[in-house]
Design a protein around this motif. Structure first.
Motif, PDB file in Angstrom:
ATOM      1  N   ARG A 551       7.596   8.701   1.932  1.00 60.78           N
ATOM      2  CA  ARG A 551       6.823   9.485   0.977  1.00 60.78           C
ATOM      3  C   ARG A 551       6.273   8.654  -0.174  1.00 60.78           C
ATOM      4  O   ARG A 551       6.968   7.809  -0.751  1.00 60.78           O
ATOM      5  N   ASP A 552       4.986   8.876  -0.483  1.00 60.04           N
ATOM      6  CA  ASP A 552       4.307   8.303  -1.647  1.00 60.04           C
ATOM      7  C   ASP A 552       4.400   6.783  -1.696  1.00 60.04           C
ATOM      8  O   ASP A 552       4.542   6.189  -2.761  1.00 60.04           O
ATOM      9  N   SER A 553       4.322   6.149  -0.549  1.00 59.64           N
ATOM     10  CA  SER A 553       4.315   4.696  -0.509  1.00 59.64           C
ATOM     11  C   SER A 553       3.056   4.225   0.208  1.00 59.64           C
ATOM     12  O   SER A 553       2.421   4.983   0.946  1.00 59.64           O
ATOM     13  N   SER A 554       2.687   2.997  -0.054  1.00 57.33           N
ATOM     14  CA  SER A 554       1.559   2.398   0.669  1.00 57.33           C
ATOM     15  C   SER A 554       2.130   1.444   1.706  1.00 57.33           C
ATOM     16  O   SER A 554       3.004   0.634   1.413  1.00 57.33           O
ATOM     17  N   VAL A 555       1.611   1.544   2.931  1.00 53.28           N
ATOM     18  CA  VAL A 555       2.170   0.817   4.066  1.00 53.28           C
ATOM     19  C   VAL A 555       1.073   0.015   4.758  1.00 53.28           C
ATOM     20  O   VAL A 555      -0.018   0.541   5.026  1.00 53.28           O
ATOM     21  N   ALA A 556       1.355  -1.248   5.031  1.00 55.56           N
ATOM     22  CA  ALA A 556       0.459  -2.093   5.826  1.00 55.56           C
ATOM     23  C   ALA A 556       1.113  -2.358   7.166  1.00 55.56           C
ATOM     24  O   ALA A 556       2.307  -2.685   7.234  1.00 55.56           O
ATOM     25  N   VAL A 557       0.361  -2.210   8.227  1.00 55.93           N
ATOM     26  CA  VAL A 557       0.832  -2.504   9.580  1.00 55.93           C
ATOM     27  C   VAL A 557      -0.097  -3.554  10.166  1.00 55.93           C
ATOM     28  O   VAL A 557      -1.312  -3.349  10.239  1.00 55.93           O
ATOM     29  N   VAL A 558       0.465  -4.693  10.557  1.00 57.21           N
ATOM     30  CA  VAL A 558      -0.319  -5.793  11.120  1.00 57.21           C
ATOM     31  C   VAL A 558       0.274  -6.130  12.477  1.00 57.21           C
ATOM     32  O   VAL A 558       1.485  -6.332  12.594  1.00 57.21           O
ATOM     33  N   VAL A 559      -0.579  -6.210  13.506  1.00 55.26           N
ATOM     34  CA  VAL A 559      -0.083  -6.442  14.861  1.00 55.26           C
ATOM     35  C   VAL A 559      -0.956  -7.460  15.568  1.00 55.26           C
ATOM     36  O   VAL A 559      -2.179  -7.459  15.447  1.00 55.26           O
TER      37      VAL A 559
END
Length: 599
Positions: A551-559
């Motif tokens: 909740r209320d977080s910023s997430v980066a996904v790199v693959v």
């Protein structure tokens, strides 16, 4: 010396050669109604370039401008506004279009957004080609409106206007990347699709002429005259070769042959297309624009190779495992995490003529006394030859030429996000190292608060050793001897599995004990670095959902991995955008970056 007639300096071209042909249609000798029909807006031959080529240029430019504006707006928007719900939902909607794709019987599609943009292009070209009437002039044996069928004329100019964009989209260093921030390898899809559009338009341009001359009864005579027919057919054959050889499964299967012939056939195509146009109206302006743009792109890359990087570099080759080769190059150049570089190995026979892309697995230091590190999975061809050289003489150094760097994570720093999930599969394991090193470096600053989870999946049983050693070397370079807060690394070994097509989210994971394989010191280092070992494939969709649900977080996904891995994570990221749009219990922002190759 006197000449009896004009000397034809260039074959196949009308004489005298000019930059633009005359636009004067002359006096119309038909009835006023017939003249008005012949000179009407959509079919007037002497203005066809303005009616069809210029709108095509405008279409491409509008698309580029829109993506450029999107990039600029994203960069200048204040962080306070980006935390607002309305902004998050707007961005999530656009990202959903970019991330959503499908898997159809093992074939991975492109994103929904790519198909929508391609659909807009298809609508444009279909409307411009099939919308105006007539397709053929209502000629009779006694009355002729012209020898160029209107549908052929407009298809030809539509195809011509694609040429500058087709060539620029295929260049590694190009202004579209500079403006939009979209790396050259991601623009390759548009290079391919524009080529198909241009080829179809060329066919639509060709066959009406055949139909017309069959009706007229002079097809054989027209061909025997040479000129426009010969140049057009040669250009069409070269174009067909380029287009069909670029079909992914053909290109990938015969890549070395494809690469060796692609530039040659492209040169044949452009030269004969140039001759075919025969300076009609403004047709040669498009070749001038193409030449200028491509020359600038080419010179930029060559200047970086020969002037900035020079001839001083040598690559050291060390076999890490039976499948993995470590390549290191001492250099003064700088780069960003996640970027790749093209390397030309000067002692590998014919391979010395071509450069191959490799993802950089290290980050530069502040004193510019840097070392490029690559972990290369040998696959035959060039990499197979390099592996044999390293096995025969470990540490051997061979001269190389460098071009780049290119790509990387556009306009984003992972330290902007609260949490980062970095995934590497197969050869993509090396890709994670530069991002991991950048994180370890940033954690040395007081007050830095972020979390990173690295997940690596490999079939190579020896990968564990070199990867953990690489992580330990990274920590040593940055004087990190204690536990690194916020970092966890999961290594999944899948070489024991049977049936590689099992879905990623159906395989059970089993933590693997290291008691019998590592001594106490090694065990301590691995614990401090947060490294864990597993057997079986990681449940990547579930892991992505877990990160995206915070909740209320910023997430980066790199693959960076095989197509199936990239697709599964893209699907999970697209699902996260739907939850953000619905304002569900989820992260405020989920951003995805995929790399299609690593070597």
């Amino acid at each position: 010396m006197q000449m009896s007639g004009p000397m034809k300096m260039v074959p196949f071209l009308s004489q005298p050669v000019m930059l633009h042909s005359n636009r004067d249609p002359g006096n119309c000798t038909m009835t006023p109604e017939q003249c008005a029909y012949k000179f009407s807006y959509w079919v007037f031959w002497y203005e066809a370039d303005h009616r069809y080529a210029l709108p095509t240029v405008a279409f491409f430019l509008v698309a580029i401008i829109l993506f450029t504006l999107g990039r600029v707006i994203s960069n200048v928007t204040p962080q306070g506004l980006k935390r607002k719900s309305l902004w998050s939902r707007l961005v999530a909607g656009l990202r959903f279009l970019s991330y959503k794709s499908w898997s159809i019987r093992g074939w991975k599609t492109h994103s929904l957004g790519a198909y929508l943009l391609a659909g807009a292009g298809a609508v444009f070209f279909l409307a411009m080609t099939l919308g105006p009437r007539p397709y053929y002039w209502p000629n009779t044996k006694e009355l002729s409106f012209g020898n160029s069928p209107p549908i052929a004329t407009r298809a030809g100019f539509l195809a011509l206007a694609c040429l500058p964009f087709l060539i620029v989209l295929g260049a590694k260093a190009n202004p579209i990347t500079a403006l939009t921030g979209i790396s050259h390898e991601k623009l390759n899809i548009w290079h391919n699709w524009v080529a198909w559009a241009m080829f179809i338009l060329a066919l639509v341009h060709t066959f009406p002429f055949i139909v017309f001359h069959i009706w007229k009864g002079d097809l054989v005579a027209s061909w025997s005259d040479g000129g426009v027919w010969v140049t057009g057919v040669v250009a069409l054959i070269a174009q067909a070769w380029l287009t069909f050889m670029s079909i992914p499964w053909i290109r990938n299967r015969y890549y070395e042959f494809f690469k060796a012939t692609h530039l040659f056939m492209a040169l044949v195509f452009v030269i004969f297309f140039f001759l075919h146009c025969d300076f009609r109206m403004s047709s040669w302006d498009y070749f001038i624009a193409t030449a200028v743009m491509y020359t600038l792109c080419f010179l930029y890359s060559q200047c970086k190779t020969y002037i900035e990087h020079g001839f001083r570099h040598k690559a050291s080759l060390v076999p890490e495992t039976a499948d993995t080769l470590k390549v290191t190059i001492d250099t003064k150049m700088t780069w960003s995490p996640g970027q790749h570089i093209f390397i030309r190995f000067l002692t590998c026979g014919m391979h010395a003529l071509t450069a191959h892309p490799f993802t950089i697995c290290s980050v530069p230091s502040k004193d510019h006394d840097n070392q490029l590190v690559f972990y290369v999975k040998h696959r035959g061809g060039l990499t197979g030859r390099l592996m044999k050289m390293a096995e025969k003489n470990p540490g051997v150094k061979i001269p190389v030429m460098l071009e780049g760097p290119y790509g990387g994570i556009p306009d984003k720093n992972l330290d902007q996000f609260d949490k980062s999930l970095i995934v590497g599969g197969g050869a993509g394991a090396g890709f994670t190292l530069s991002l991991l090193e950048n994180f370890i470096y940033l954690t040395s600053f007081e007050g830095y608060k972020s979390e990173m989870k690295v997940v690596v999946a490999t079939r190579d049983p020896g990968m564990r050793a070199w990867f953990t050693q690489a992580v330990e070397d990274i920590a040593a370079r940055h004087s990190r001897s204690g536990i690194i807060d916020g970092l966890s690394i999961d290594i999944h070994e899948t070489h024991h599995e049977q049936g590689s097509e099992t879905a990623l989210d159906t395989v059970v994971q089993h933590p693997k004990s290291e008691k019998d394989t590592l001594d106490g010191g090694e065990r301590s280092n691995i614990d401090m670095l947060g490294i864990r070992f597993f057997t079986g494939r990681p449940n990547l969709p579930a892991l992505t959902r877990e990160f995206a649900s915070q909740r209320d977080s910023s997430v980066a996904v790199v693959v960076c991995g095989p197509a199936s891995m990239n697709h599964d994570i893209s699907e999970a990221a697209a699902a996260a955008q739907r939850r953000i749009l619905a304002e569900g219990d989820c992260a405020r922002e989920v951003w995805l970056h995929t790399e299609s190759f690593s070597y």
